[in-house]
Design a protein around this motif. Sequence first.
Motif, PDB file in Angstrom:
ATOM      1  N   SER A   1       0.822  -1.211   0.000  1.00  0.00           N
ATOM      2  CA  SER A   1       0.000   0.000   0.000  1.00  0.00           C
ATOM      3  C   SER A   1       0.861   1.268   0.000  1.00  0.00           C
ATOM      4  CB  SER A   1      -0.950   0.006   1.198  1.00  0.00           C
ATOM      5  OG  SER A   1      -0.232   0.078   2.407  1.00  0.00           O
ATOM      6  N   PHE A   2       2.133   1.171   0.358  1.00  0.00           N
ATOM      7  CA  PHE A   2       3.058   2.305   0.353  1.00  0.00           C
ATOM      8  C   PHE A   2       3.983   2.293  -0.869  1.00  0.00           C
ATOM      9  CE2 PHE A   2       2.156   1.545   4.870  1.00  0.00           C
ATOM     10  CZ  PHE A   2       1.673   2.797   5.223  1.00  0.00           C
ATOM     11  N   ASP A   3       3.735   1.386  -1.799  1.00  0.00           N
ATOM     12  CA  ASP A   3       4.619   1.221  -2.958  1.00  0.00           C
ATOM     13  C   ASP A   3       4.451   2.386  -3.933  1.00  0.00           C
ATOM     14  OD1 ASP A   3       6.293   0.287  -4.895  1.00  0.00           O
ATOM     15  OD2 ASP A   3       5.197  -1.573  -5.269  1.00  0.00           O
ATOM     16  N   ILE A   4       5.498   3.182  -4.096  1.00  0.00           N
ATOM     17  CA  ILE A   4       5.456   4.313  -5.018  1.00  0.00           C
ATOM     18  C   ILE A   4       6.337   4.062  -6.240  1.00  0.00           C
ATOM     19  CG2 ILE A   4       4.908   6.003  -3.225  1.00  0.00           C
ATOM     20  CD1 ILE A   4       7.890   6.796  -3.232  1.00  0.00           C
ATOM     21  N   ARG A   5       6.791   2.827  -6.384  1.00  0.00           N
ATOM     22  CA  ARG A   5       7.638   2.495  -7.527  1.00  0.00           C
ATOM     23  C   ARG A   5       6.813   2.481  -8.812  1.00  0.00           C
ATOM     24  NH1 ARG A   5      10.011  -3.123  -5.723  1.00  0.00           N
ATOM     25  NH2 ARG A   5       7.824  -3.390  -5.215  1.00  0.00           N
ATOM     26  N   GLN A   6       7.475   2.680  -9.939  1.00  0.00           N
ATOM     27  CA  GLN A   6       6.803   2.612 -11.228  1.00  0.00           C
ATOM     28  C   GLN A   6       6.574   1.144 -11.573  1.00  0.00           C
ATOM     29  OE1 GLN A   6       9.420   4.715 -13.868  1.00  0.00           O
ATOM     30  NE2 GLN A   6       8.766   6.729 -13.116  1.00  0.00           N
ATOM     31  N   SER A   7       5.323   0.755 -11.694  1.00  0.00           N
ATOM     32  CA  SER A   7       4.976  -0.661 -11.843  1.00  0.00           C
ATOM     33  C   SER A   7       5.659  -1.327 -13.040  1.00  0.00           C
ATOM     34  CB  SER A   7       3.466  -0.832 -11.935  1.00  0.00           C
ATOM     35  OG  SER A   7       2.956  -0.130 -13.049  1.00  0.00           O
ATOM     36  N   GLY A   8       5.924  -0.599 -14.113  1.00  0.00           N
ATOM     37  CA  GLY A   8       6.587  -1.176 -15.278  1.00  0.00           C
ATOM     38  C   GLY A   8       8.045  -1.507 -15.047  1.00  0.00           C
ATOM     39  N   LYS A   9       8.630  -0.943 -13.993  1.00  0.00           N
ATOM     40  CA  LYS A   9      10.046  -1.166 -13.703  1.00  0.00           C
ATOM     41  C   LYS A   9      10.275  -2.103 -12.519  1.00  0.00           C
ATOM     42  CE  LYS A   9      11.412   3.333 -15.488  1.00  0.00           C
ATOM     43  NZ  LYS A   9      12.077   4.610 -15.189  1.00  0.00           N
ATOM     44  N   VAL A  10       9.201  -2.574 -11.929  1.00  0.00           N
ATOM     45  CA  VAL A  10       9.306  -3.431 -10.735  1.00  0.00           C
ATOM     46  C   VAL A  10       9.577  -4.869 -11.149  1.00  0.00           C
ATOM     47  CG1 VAL A  10       8.041  -4.358  -8.764  1.00  0.00           C
ATOM     48  CG2 VAL A  10       7.795  -1.952  -9.375  1.00  0.00           C
ATOM     49  N   LYS A  11      10.653  -5.440 -10.595  1.00  0.00           N
ATOM     50  CA  LYS A  11      10.986  -6.843 -10.853  1.00  0.00           C
ATOM     51  C   LYS A  11      10.610  -7.736  -9.673  1.00  0.00           C
ATOM     52  CE  LYS A  11      14.739  -6.178 -14.099  1.00  0.00           C
ATOM     53  NZ  LYS A  11      16.113  -6.495 -14.451  1.00  0.00           N
ATOM     54  N   HIS A  12      10.687  -7.195  -8.465  1.00  0.00           N
ATOM     55  CA  HIS A  12      10.437  -7.995  -7.269  1.00  0.00           C
ATOM     56  C   HIS A  12       9.377  -7.301  -6.418  1.00  0.00           C
ATOM     57  CE1 HIS A  12      13.974 -10.297  -8.283  1.00  0.00           C
ATOM     58  NE2 HIS A  12      14.652  -9.173  -8.391  1.00  0.00           N
ATOM     59  N   SER A  13       8.404  -8.072  -5.971  1.00  0.00           N
ATOM     60  CA  SER A  13       7.358  -7.507  -5.122  1.00  0.00           C
ATOM     61  C   SER A  13       7.912  -7.260  -3.718  1.00  0.00           C
ATOM     62  CB  SER A  13       6.172  -8.467  -5.045  1.00  0.00           C
ATOM     63  OG  SER A  13       6.525  -9.620  -4.308  1.00  0.00           O
ATOM     64  N   PHE A  14       7.212  -6.430  -2.977  1.00  0.00           N
ATOM     65  CA  PHE A  14       7.600  -6.212  -1.582  1.00  0.00           C
ATOM     66  C   PHE A  14       7.554  -7.527  -0.812  1.00  0.00           C
ATOM     67  CE2 PHE A  14       6.587  -1.499  -1.742  1.00  0.00           C
ATOM     68  CZ  PHE A  14       7.886  -1.118  -1.490  1.00  0.00           C
ATOM     69  N   LEU A  15       6.585  -8.362  -1.137  1.00  0.00           N
ATOM     70  CA  LEU A  15       6.472  -9.641  -0.439  1.00  0.00           C
ATOM     71  C   LEU A  15       7.702 -10.506  -0.676  1.00  0.00           C
ATOM     72  CD1 LEU A  15       4.923 -11.663   1.267  1.00  0.00           C
ATOM     73  CD2 LEU A  15       3.707 -12.378  -0.799  1.00  0.00           C
ATOM     74  N   ASP A  16       8.151 -10.588  -1.919  1.00  0.00           N
ATOM     75  CA  ASP A  16       9.363 -11.378  -2.213  1.00  0.00           C
ATOM     76  C   ASP A  16      10.580 -10.839  -1.468  1.00  0.00           C
ATOM     77  OD1 ASP A  16       7.939 -13.015  -3.930  1.00  0.00           O
ATOM     78  OD2 ASP A  16       8.517 -11.901  -5.728  1.00  0.00           O
ATOM     79  N   MET A  17      10.743  -9.523  -1.481  1.00  0.00           N
ATOM     80  CA  MET A  17      11.895  -8.918  -0.806  1.00  0.00           C
ATOM     81  C   MET A  17      11.805  -9.087   0.707  1.00  0.00           C
ATOM     82  SD  MET A  17      12.686  -5.515  -3.086  1.00  0.00           S
ATOM     83  CE  MET A  17      11.092  -4.747  -2.838  1.00  0.00           C
ATOM     84  N   LEU A  18      10.601  -8.955   1.253  1.00  0.00           N
ATOM     85  CA  LEU A  18      10.406  -9.126   2.695  1.00  0.00           C
ATOM     86  C   LEU A  18      10.728 -10.544   3.124  1.00  0.00           C
ATOM     87  CD1 LEU A  18       9.331  -8.033   5.437  1.00  0.00           C
ATOM     88  CD2 LEU A  18       7.084  -8.843   4.709  1.00  0.00           C
ATOM     89  N   ARG A  19      10.204 -11.522   2.389  1.00  0.00           N
ATOM     90  CA  ARG A  19      10.471 -12.925   2.742  1.00  0.00           C
ATOM     91  C   ARG A  19      11.962 -13.239   2.663  1.00  0.00           C
ATOM     92  NH1 ARG A  19       5.253 -15.653  -0.136  1.00  0.00           N
ATOM     93  NH2 ARG A  19       3.906 -15.502   1.691  1.00  0.00           N
ATOM     94  N   LYS A  20      12.622 -12.739   1.638  1.00  0.00           N
ATOM     95  CA  LYS A  20      14.059 -12.991   1.508  1.00  0.00           C
ATOM     96  C   LYS A  20      14.810 -12.419   2.707  1.00  0.00           C
ATOM     97  CE  LYS A  20      17.997 -12.558  -1.463  1.00  0.00           C
ATOM     98  NZ  LYS A  20      18.479 -12.558  -2.805  1.00  0.00           N
ATOM     99  N   ARG A  21      14.450 -11.214   3.109  1.00  0.00           N
ATOM    100  CA  ARG A  21      15.113 -10.561   4.241  1.00  0.00           C
ATOM    101  C   ARG A  21      14.829 -11.290   5.553  1.00  0.00           C
ATOM    102  NH1 ARG A  21      19.330  -8.114   6.070  1.00  0.00           N
ATOM    103  NH2 ARG A  21      18.897  -6.537   7.609  1.00  0.00           N
TER     104      ARG A  21
END
Length: 91
Positions: A56-76
Amino acid sequence: MTNCSVPSCNFQGPKSRKIEFNFSDGAISNDGDLLFVKKFDCKLGLTRRAGKLLTSFDIRQSGKVKHSFLDMLRKRVFALVAGNGEPLRSS
């Protein structure tokens, strides 16, 4: 490395596959713990719910996003559980 005295145990894997752990060799790696952490997280949905909040806080340009916040969160989170890396610190 950990010395383990449990001879073996079973874990229900994906698609009804049985995964058997055999600890009879004595010294083992603790990376296998991540399977249980992932299963526990999947059952409780903790990272999934946190990922939805972050999205809900994602301000990235959707066309340039490769990894979702969920993927990055789980990895971390899983890296921290495994002891890889240090927690983020605020300045």
